[in-house]
Design a protein around this motif. Structure first.
Motif, PDB file in Angstrom:
ATOM      1  N   ASP A 130       0.829  -1.033  -0.083  1.00  0.00           N
ATOM      2  CA  ASP A 130      -0.011  -0.143  -0.109  1.00  0.00           C
ATOM      3  C   ASP A 130       0.877   1.390  -0.053  1.00  0.00           C
ATOM      4  OD1 ASP A 130      -1.872   1.828   0.617  1.00  0.00           O
ATOM      5  OD2 ASP A 130      -1.661   1.426   2.798  1.00  0.00           O
ATOM      6  N   PRO A 131       0.689   2.162  -0.945  1.00  0.00           N
ATOM      7  CA  PRO A 131       1.920   3.168  -1.124  1.00  0.00           C
ATOM      8  C   PRO A 131       1.578   4.274  -0.127  1.00  0.00           C
ATOM      9  CG  PRO A 131      -0.177   3.525  -2.664  1.00  0.00           C
ATOM     10  CD  PRO A 131      -0.285   2.100  -2.289  1.00  0.00           C
ATOM     11  N   ALA A 132       0.423   4.359   0.680  1.00  0.00           N
ATOM     12  CA  ALA A 132       0.493   5.289   1.855  1.00  0.00           C
ATOM     13  C   ALA A 132       1.219   4.761   3.006  1.00  0.00           C
ATOM     14  CB  ALA A 132      -1.213   5.374   2.299  1.00  0.00           C
ATOM     15  N   SER A 133       1.392   3.449   3.285  1.00  0.00           N
ATOM     16  CA  SER A 133       2.130   2.984   4.278  1.00  0.00           C
ATOM     17  C   SER A 133       3.422   3.003   3.955  1.00  0.00           C
ATOM     18  CB  SER A 133       1.859   1.457   4.736  1.00  0.00           C
ATOM     19  OG  SER A 133       0.704   1.058   4.155  1.00  0.00           O
ATOM     20  N   VAL A 134       3.864   2.755   2.711  1.00  0.00           N
ATOM     21  CA  VAL A 134       5.252   3.065   2.209  1.00  0.00           C
ATOM     22  C   VAL A 134       5.787   4.441   2.410  1.00  0.00           C
ATOM     23  CG1 VAL A 134       6.729   2.685   0.239  1.00  0.00           C
ATOM     24  CG2 VAL A 134       5.122   0.997   0.767  1.00  0.00           C
ATOM     25  N   ALA A 135       5.014   5.356   2.009  1.00  0.00           N
ATOM     26  CA  ALA A 135       5.299   6.531   2.020  1.00  0.00           C
ATOM     27  C   ALA A 135       5.375   7.065   3.595  1.00  0.00           C
ATOM     28  CB  ALA A 135       4.517   7.580   1.444  1.00  0.00           C
ATOM     29  N   ARG A 136       4.595   6.768   4.293  1.00  0.00           N
ATOM     30  CA  ARG A 136       4.589   6.868   5.896  1.00  0.00           C
ATOM     31  C   ARG A 136       5.748   6.118   6.445  1.00  0.00           C
ATOM     32  NH1 ARG A 136       0.641   4.132   8.118  1.00  0.00           N
ATOM     33  NH2 ARG A 136      -0.944   4.961   6.789  1.00  0.00           N
ATOM     34  N   TYR A 137       6.272   5.024   6.129  1.00  0.00           N
ATOM     35  CA  TYR A 137       7.641   4.812   6.738  1.00  0.00           C
ATOM     36  C   TYR A 137       8.901   5.433   6.104  1.00  0.00           C
ATOM     37  CZ  TYR A 137      11.050   1.296   7.634  1.00  0.00           C
ATOM     38  OH  TYR A 137      12.209   0.598   8.363  1.00  0.00           O
ATOM     39  N   GLY A 138       8.887   5.816   4.933  1.00  0.00           N
ATOM     40  CA  GLY A 138      10.007   6.690   4.321  1.00  0.00           C
ATOM     41  C   GLY A 138       9.898   8.090   5.161  1.00  0.00           C
ATOM     42  N   TYR A 139       8.619   8.512   5.315  1.00  0.00           N
ATOM     43  CA  TYR A 139       8.461   9.903   5.913  1.00  0.00           C
ATOM     44  C   TYR A 139       9.019   9.957   7.317  1.00  0.00           C
ATOM     45  CZ  TYR A 139       6.093  14.540   7.473  1.00  0.00           C
ATOM     46  OH  TYR A 139       5.865  15.498   8.049  1.00  0.00           O
ATOM     47  N   ARG A 140       8.613   8.935   8.074  1.00  0.00           N
ATOM     48  CA  ARG A 140       9.023   8.594   9.572  1.00  0.00           C
ATOM     49  C   ARG A 140      10.801   8.644   9.557  1.00  0.00           C
ATOM     50  NH1 ARG A 140       3.878   5.438  11.827  1.00  0.00           N
ATOM     51  NH2 ARG A 140       2.597   7.139  11.977  1.00  0.00           N
ATOM     52  N   SER A 141      11.092   7.807   8.598  1.00  0.00           N
ATOM     53  CA  SER A 141      12.539   7.367   8.726  1.00  0.00           C
ATOM     54  C   SER A 141      13.441   8.640   8.509  1.00  0.00           C
ATOM     55  CB  SER A 141      13.024   6.267   7.768  1.00  0.00           C
ATOM     56  OG  SER A 141      12.091   5.097   7.792  1.00  0.00           O
ATOM     57  N   MET A 142      12.988   9.308   7.571  1.00  0.00           N
ATOM     58  CA  MET A 142      13.514  10.790   7.079  1.00  0.00           C
ATOM     59  C   MET A 142      13.671  11.598   8.288  1.00  0.00           C
ATOM     60  SD  MET A 142      12.024  13.842   4.849  1.00  0.00           S
ATOM     61  CE  MET A 142      11.059  14.026   6.221  1.00  0.00           C
ATOM     62  N   LEU A 143      12.361  11.802   8.978  1.00  0.00           N
ATOM     63  CA  LEU A 143      12.394  12.505  10.186  1.00  0.00           C
ATOM     64  C   LEU A 143      13.390  12.051  11.404  1.00  0.00           C
ATOM     65  CD1 LEU A 143       8.667  13.346  10.694  1.00  0.00           C
ATOM     66  CD2 LEU A 143      10.666  14.700   9.906  1.00  0.00           C
TER      67      LEU A 143
END
Ligand SMILES: NC(=O)c1ccc[n+]([C@@H]2O[C@H](COP(=O)([O-])OP(=O)(O)OC[C@H]3O[C@@H](n4cnc5c(N)ncnc54)[C@H](OP(=O)(O)O)[C@@H]3O)[C@@H](O)[C@H]2O)c1
Length: 259
Positions: free
Chosen positions: A209-222
């Motif tokens: 699911d792209p929403a979860s993939v993006a969320r994972y990337g976003y949190r990792s970036m933060l």
């Protein structure tokens, strides 16, 4: 305490992972610069996020396979007095088929977008980030960057560049207040498979699911993480690839990409 709004530049914001990254920044109250070729999609997203979260949005329709696009884009931001705190180099595409039979111009465009535009934009925003000791770069790589990919040779190689470039950059940036993260998703349900012509490949039988993939990337970036691999199965694949003989990896990828 109220958080100060900062600006995130997201490339490839008209579809897939990019729209989800844009939503995540907007939810956190950040202003957005949305970049892709399809202006109508960007305008639609910008209006929705502005109304929903009261943020400022800037839409820049640009074809990033044009080497003049990154400097033009950056000049436009400078003119508008926009300081980029978050850069998400997400725009990218793949192609499939035997390299010798593919349209060479499109293969070169792939490198222009997946490799050169990403490097160019990073190079443009980094000096100001380092000067103010604050900024985050999120580059979208792929699991494909961990192995050679027969029948998607250029795409896999482009993502190997993204991973190695970002890892090296993250190391160089230690202690500067700026971080670089590479997100390495496996098959994800976006327009990617259709654009690359791999909808029927065994690799896309179950897509994340792209929403979860993006969320994972976003949190990792933060968090300032260097490599972010979403999903236990993908983490295991990346680990196995690290210890597998190259021959095994390329035979496996060749079979999967041809399937
Ligand atoms: N989906 C997957 O299975 C998967 C897996 C691993 C990694 N990735 C990576 O994830 C990133 C995002 O892809 P996605 O899966 O979200 O695919 P997508 O749905 O096809 O989105 C790609 C985005 O890139 C933009 N783009 C394409 N060509 C462009 C150009 N010449 N100039 C400017 N923007 C351009 C597209 O917008 P316009 O068409 O409007 O220009 C679109 O917004 C890519 O780097 C991809 O390689 C995807």
């Amino acid at each position: 305490m109220q958080r100060t709004a900062q600006t995130a530049l997201v490339t490839g914001a008209s579809a897939g992972l990019g729209t989800h990254f844009a939503r995540l920044f907007a939810q956190d109250g950040h202003n957005l610069v949305l970049v892709a070729r399809r202006q109508d999609k960007l305008d639609q997203l910008a209006t929705e996020l502005r109304q929903m979260y009261g943020i400022h949005t800037t839409v820049i329709a640009a074809d990033l396979t044009d080497p003049k696009a990154p400097p033009h884009l950056y000049e436009e931001l400078m003119r508008a007095g926009i300081e980029v705190e978050f850069l998400v180099n997400n725009a990218g595409f793949g192609t499939s088929g035997a390299f010798a039979e593919l349209d060479l111009a499109r293969e070169l465009d792939l490198i222009e977008l997946n490799v050169k535009a990403l490097t160019h934009l990073t190079g443009l925003v980094l000096p100001a980030m380092i000067a103010r000791r604050s900024g985050r770069i999120l580059n979208v790589g792929s699991l494909a960057g961990f192995l050679p990919g027969p029948f998607m040779a250029t795409y896999y190689a482009s993502k190997a560049y993204v991973i190695n470039f970002t890892e090296a950059l993250a190391y160089e940036l230690r202690g500067t207040g700026v971080t670089a993260t590479v997100l390495c998703p496996g098959a994800t349900a976006t327009e990617f498979a259709h654009v690359a012509g791999v909808e029927n490949s065994a690799l896309f039988t179950s897509s994340a699911d792209p929403a979860s993939v993006a969320r994972y990337g976003y949190r990792s970036m933060l968090k300032g993480k260097t490599i972010a691999i979403p999903g236990a199965r993908n983490k295991l694949s990346a680990e196995s690839l690290r210890v597998s003989p190259r021959l095994v990896a390329r035979v496996l990828a060749g079979h999967l990409n041809k399937s």
